[in-house]
Design a protein around this motif. Structure first.
Motif, mmCIF file in Angstrom:
data_model
loop_
_atom_site.group_PDB
_atom_site.id
_atom_site.type_symbol
_atom_site.label_atom_id
_atom_site.label_comp_id
_atom_site.label_asym_id
_atom_site.label_seq_id
_atom_site.Cartn_x
_atom_site.Cartn_y
_atom_site.Cartn_z
ATOM 1 N N TYR A 90 0.832 -1.209 0.000
ATOM 2 C CA TYR A 90 0.000 0.000 0.000
ATOM 3 C C TYR A 90 0.865 1.257 0.000
ATOM 4 O O TYR A 90 0.637 2.193 -0.785
ATOM 5 N N ASN A 91 1.875 1.274 0.854
ATOM 6 C CA ASN A 91 2.688 2.476 1.039
ATOM 7 C C ASN A 91 3.482 2.832 -0.208
ATOM 8 O O ASN A 91 3.736 4.010 -0.479
ATOM 9 N N THR A 92 3.881 1.818 -0.973
ATOM 10 C CA THR A 92 4.693 2.059 -2.170
ATOM 11 C C THR A 92 3.876 2.034 -3.459
ATOM 12 O O THR A 92 4.427 2.293 -4.537
ATOM 13 N N SER A 93 2.585 1.727 -3.348
ATOM 14 C CA SER A 93 1.727 1.534 -4.532
ATOM 15 C C SER A 93 2.327 0.509 -5.478
ATOM 16 O O SER A 93 2.216 0.610 -6.702
ATOM 17 N N ASP A 94 2.974 -0.497 -4.880
ATOM 18 C CA ASP A 94 3.651 -1.537 -5.656
ATOM 19 C C ASP A 94 3.257 -2.903 -5.102
ATOM 20 O O ASP A 94 3.686 -3.284 -4.012
ATOM 21 N N PRO A 95 2.440 -3.667 -5.818
ATOM 22 C CA PRO A 95 1.996 -4.964 -5.303
ATOM 23 C C PRO A 95 3.114 -5.997 -5.188
ATOM 24 O O PRO A 95 2.919 -7.045 -4.567
ATOM 25 N N THR A 96 4.278 -5.686 -5.765
ATOM 26 C CA THR A 96 5.400 -6.633 -5.654
ATOM 27 C C THR A 96 6.300 -6.318 -4.457
ATOM 28 O O THR A 96 7.242 -7.067 -4.179
ATOM 29 N N ALA A 97 6.030 -5.228 -3.763
ATOM 30 C CA ALA A 97 6.864 -4.858 -2.615
ATOM 31 C C ALA A 97 6.715 -5.876 -1.493
ATOM 32 O O ALA A 97 5.622 -6.386 -1.236
ATOM 33 N N LEU A 98 7.806 -6.161 -0.807
ATOM 34 C CA LEU A 98 7.871 -7.108 0.301
ATOM 35 C C LEU A 98 7.094 -8.391 -0.012
ATOM 36 O O LEU A 98 6.071 -8.696 0.601
ATOM 37 N N PRO A 99 7.572 -9.163 -0.990
ATOM 38 C CA PRO A 99 6.890 -10.405 -1.374
ATOM 39 C C PRO A 99 6.940 -11.442 -0.269
ATOM 40 O O PRO A 99 7.659 -11.288 0.734
ATOM 41 N N ALA A 100 6.197 -12.516 -0.455
ATOM 42 C CA ALA A 100 5.979 -13.500 0.605
ATOM 43 C C ALA A 100 7.276 -14.067 1.173
ATOM 44 O O ALA A 100 7.448 -14.156 2.398
ATOM 45 N N ALA A 101 8.205 -14.477 0.312
ATOM 46 C CA ALA A 101 9.437 -15.095 0.802
ATOM 47 C C ALA A 101 10.250 -14.120 1.635
ATOM 48 O O ALA A 101 10.818 -14.486 2.675
ATOM 49 N N GLU A 102 10.306 -12.857 1.198
ATOM 50 C CA GLU A 102 11.056 -11.853 1.954
ATOM 51 C C GLU A 102 10.364 -11.554 3.281
ATOM 52 O O GLU A 102 11.024 -11.340 4.307
ATOM 53 N N THR A 103 9.038 -11.562 3.275
ATOM 54 C CA THR A 103 8.288 -11.337 4.508
ATOM 55 C C THR A 103 8.570 -12.440 5.516
ATOM 56 O O THR A 103 8.773 -12.164 6.709
ATOM 57 N N LEU A 104 8.585 -13.694 5.071
ATOM 58 C CA LEU A 104 8.897 -14.798 5.980
ATOM 59 C C LEU A 104 10.299 -14.653 6.563
ATOM 60 O O LEU A 104 10.534 -15.030 7.720
ATOM 61 N N SER A 105 11.221 -14.101 5.786
ATOM 62 C CA SER A 105 12.587 -13.903 6.283
ATOM 63 C C SER A 105 12.610 -12.964 7.482
ATOM 64 O O SER A 105 13.446 -13.119 8.379
ATOM 65 N N LEU A 106 11.725 -11.964 7.503
ATOM 66 C CA LEU A 106 11.702 -11.036 8.631
ATOM 67 C C LEU A 106 11.523 -11.775 9.950
ATOM 68 O O LEU A 106 12.129 -11.412 10.972
ATOM 69 N N ALA A 107 10.689 -12.803 9.932
ATOM 70 C CA ALA A 107 10.340 -13.508 11.171
ATOM 71 C C ALA A 107 11.198 -14.731 11.426
ATOM 72 O O ALA A 107 11.045 -15.381 12.455
ATOM 73 N N THR A 108 12.099 -15.072 10.490
ATOM 74 C CA THR A 108 12.921 -16.275 10.667
ATOM 75 C C THR A 108 14.408 -15.917 10.615
ATOM 76 O O THR A 108 15.013 -15.638 11.646
ATOM 77 N N THR A 109 14.985 -15.898 9.428
ATOM 78 C CA THR A 109 16.429 -15.671 9.319
ATOM 79 C C THR A 109 16.840 -14.293 9.826
ATOM 80 O O THR A 109 17.861 -14.154 10.505
ATOM 81 N N ASN A 110 16.057 -13.258 9.516
ATOM 82 C CA ASN A 110 16.399 -11.916 9.986
ATOM 83 C C ASN A 110 16.267 -11.810 11.499
ATOM 84 O O ASN A 110 17.050 -11.120 12.161
ATOM 85 N N GLY A 111 15.258 -12.484 12.041
ATOM 86 C CA GLY A 111 15.090 -12.483 13.491
ATOM 87 C C GLY A 111 16.221 -13.208 14.192
ATOM 88 O O GLY A 111 16.718 -12.762 15.232
ATOM 89 N N ALA A 112 16.647 -14.325 13.612
ATOM 90 C CA ALA A 112 17.779 -15.057 14.189
ATOM 91 C C ALA A 112 19.040 -14.196 14.171
ATOM 92 O O ALA A 112 19.825 -14.203 15.132
ATOM 93 N N LYS A 113 19.225 -13.445 13.098
ATOM 94 C CA LYS A 113 20.377 -12.548 13.017
ATOM 95 C C LYS A 113 20.287 -11.467 14.087
ATOM 96 O O LYS A 113 21.295 -11.121 14.729
ATOM 97 N N ALA A 114 19.102 -10.923 14.310
ATOM 98 C CA ALA A 114 18.917 -9.881 15.321
ATOM 99 C C ALA A 114 19.304 -10.369 16.712
ATOM 100 O O ALA A 114 19.846 -9.610 17.514
ATOM 101 N N GLN A 115 19.046 -11.634 16.997
ATOM 102 C CA GLN A 115 19.368 -12.191 18.311
ATOM 103 C C GLN A 115 20.773 -12.791 18.381
ATOM 104 O O GLN A 115 21.169 -13.310 19.413
ATOM 105 N N GLY A 116 21.510 -12.735 17.291
ATOM 106 C CA GLY A 116 22.840 -13.319 17.283
ATOM 107 C C GLY A 116 22.823 -14.831 17.239
ATOM 108 O O GLY A 116 23.737 -15.495 17.739
#
Length: 431
Positions: A324-350
């Motif tokens: 919505y914010n970018t008016s781009d339906p391809t922004a933050l696609p599903a696989a990248e969104t899942l990364s926020l809660a998995t691999t990126n989260g693991a990185k945040a916690q070391g």
């Protein structure tokens, strides 16, 4: 082999092989030791048939105030400043260690039953929080945000945050690293540079990670610029707060220049879309941050400003808001969104060297999703279903380091009836 998941569809979070079908995944102790389309020769202690189910790395909730679960629905529909200073802080003055323990265990039960295996907590009585997390078996990074409004008389080494951090450090982190103690500065608007200097001295001495609030509201951000001539990101960076691995919650109002500082310093932004929406704080520019190389994870914030620890809700909302914010339906696609809660989260916690994806040698921090229901039966791509169709009620099983902590409504390490009873009793104190 302790557990074998057979006939599994696994979303691995591994770019080389993101989806494995009809695969056997074996667990021995805390580790994933076997991934193959062929069943192992040895018979495991337990076999779990994963037909019509999806196996996913457990979710990381990188910004919580877990004990605040006792204030779910408390003084809602107010501005953040009114809610925090006029309602929540006075109520929190009534908290005891036992009440925080009850609220934290209630939060962990909710998180485990909706697929979260790890949380980064910033709240009071952190030694009690660490003890509760250790008993339950979750992964946890735990801190107590330093608040010091009086810059002339504040002494970190004489305040509760210092005493509780020292107490937690004496008893934790756990030898296996499952519980990690962090330092924390609540935010620019609740403290001042002399306090940060003391906290950072302590942080470096004990080799700790850092957890802060950052540019959550327009008022916070603009007041900092007026007072210091710098944004919260810039002044924290100037005073060395980001010189250690840091998770910064929110980042709603950060600038392009701020993003470059965060990228350079390796700071993780813990995005809390639902809390930011509920408090009308704004929308963090997550798609732009990711493009600029900033690590972004997900958080739920406290239950007084969200009302749910279900990270699948955050996943979907995070993706849709960026579209919505970018008016781009391809922004933050599903696989990248899942990364926020998995691999990126693991990185945040070391923990990214041992958790956050399904791979041999990695910890068995896993969740099993039931796809045999009206929401999930039509599944052309499990990644798309996980990002857009799944909610916490679809979680059938949650494992932390190979240990089953939740399965089909039952908790193996939480006395849920006692916890619910204690939480109902606690409610009477705040009415």
């Amino acid at each position: 082999m302790d557990i074998l998941f057979k006939n599994a569809t696994a979303v691995t979070m591994n770019p080389q092989a993101p989806i494995l079908t009809n695969v056997n995944i074996g667990i021995s102790g805390r580790k994933i030791v076997y991934i193959s389309p062929t069943p192992p020769a040895e018979k495991p202690a337990r076999e779990i048939d994963c037909t019509h189910k999806v196996l996913l790395s457990g979710l990381y909730n990188c910004h919580t105030h877990a004990g605040m679960t006792l204030f779910r629905g408390f003084a809602n529909d107010r501005t953040l400043e009114d809610w925090l200073f006029n309602h929540l802080i006075p109520a929190e003055s009534k908290l005891t260690p036992q009440l925080v323990r009850t609220g934290t265990i209630l939060a962990m039960a909710e998180m485990l039953s909706s697929g979260t295996v790890a949380f980064s907590d910033m709240y009071c009585h952190m030694d009690i929080v660490a003890q509760a997390a250790d008993e339950v078996g979750m992964l946890a990074n735990i801190s107590n945000g330093v608040v010091g409004m009086d810059k002339d008389n504040f002494d970190f080494y004489k305040c509760n945050e210092y005493n509780q951090t020292v107490c937690a450090l004496e008893n934790y982190p756990t030898a296996d690293g499952r519980i990690k103690i962090e330092a924390s500065i609540h935010g620019v608007y609740t403290s001042h540079p002399p306090a940060w200097a003391q906290v950072m001295e302590f942080t470096h001495k004990h080799n700790l990670r850092m957890h802060v609030h950052l540019s959550e509201t327009k008022t916070e951000h603009e007041n900092c610029v007026k007072a210091h001539g710098m944004t919260p990101t810039q002044i924290f960076s100037k005073h060395g707060v980001f010189d250690v691995p840091t998770t910064a919650a929110h980042g709603v109002w950060i600038t392009d220049e701020d993003m470059e500082i965060l990228r350079e310093k390796g700071v993780t932004i813990a995005h809390n879309p639902l809390s930011n929406l509920k408090l009308a704080s704004g929308l963090a520019p997550v798609a732009k941050m990711l493009k600029q190389g900033v690590n972004v994870a997900l958080g739920t914030d406290g239950m007084a400003s969200n009302n749910s620890h279900d990270l699948f809700e955050e996943l979907k909302m995070a993706s849709l808001l960026q579209k919505y914010n970018t008016s781009d339906p391809t922004a933050l696609p599903a696989a990248e969104t899942l990364s926020l809660a998995t691999t990126n989260g693991a990185k945040a916690q070391g923990r990214d060297h041992e958790s956050g994806k399904i791979s041999e040698g990695y910890d068995a921090d896993l969740i099993l999703i039931d796809m045999n229901n009206p929401r999930q039966t039509m599944c052309y791509d499990p990644i798309l279903n996980l990002a857009y169709s799944t909610n916490g009620r679809d979680v059938e099983m949650t494992l932390c380091r190979g240990r089953i902590l939740y399965e089909k409504g039952e908790f193996t390490t939480i006395d849920i009836e006692r916890t619910l009873h204690d939480a109902r009793d606690a409610k009477k104190l705040f009415m």
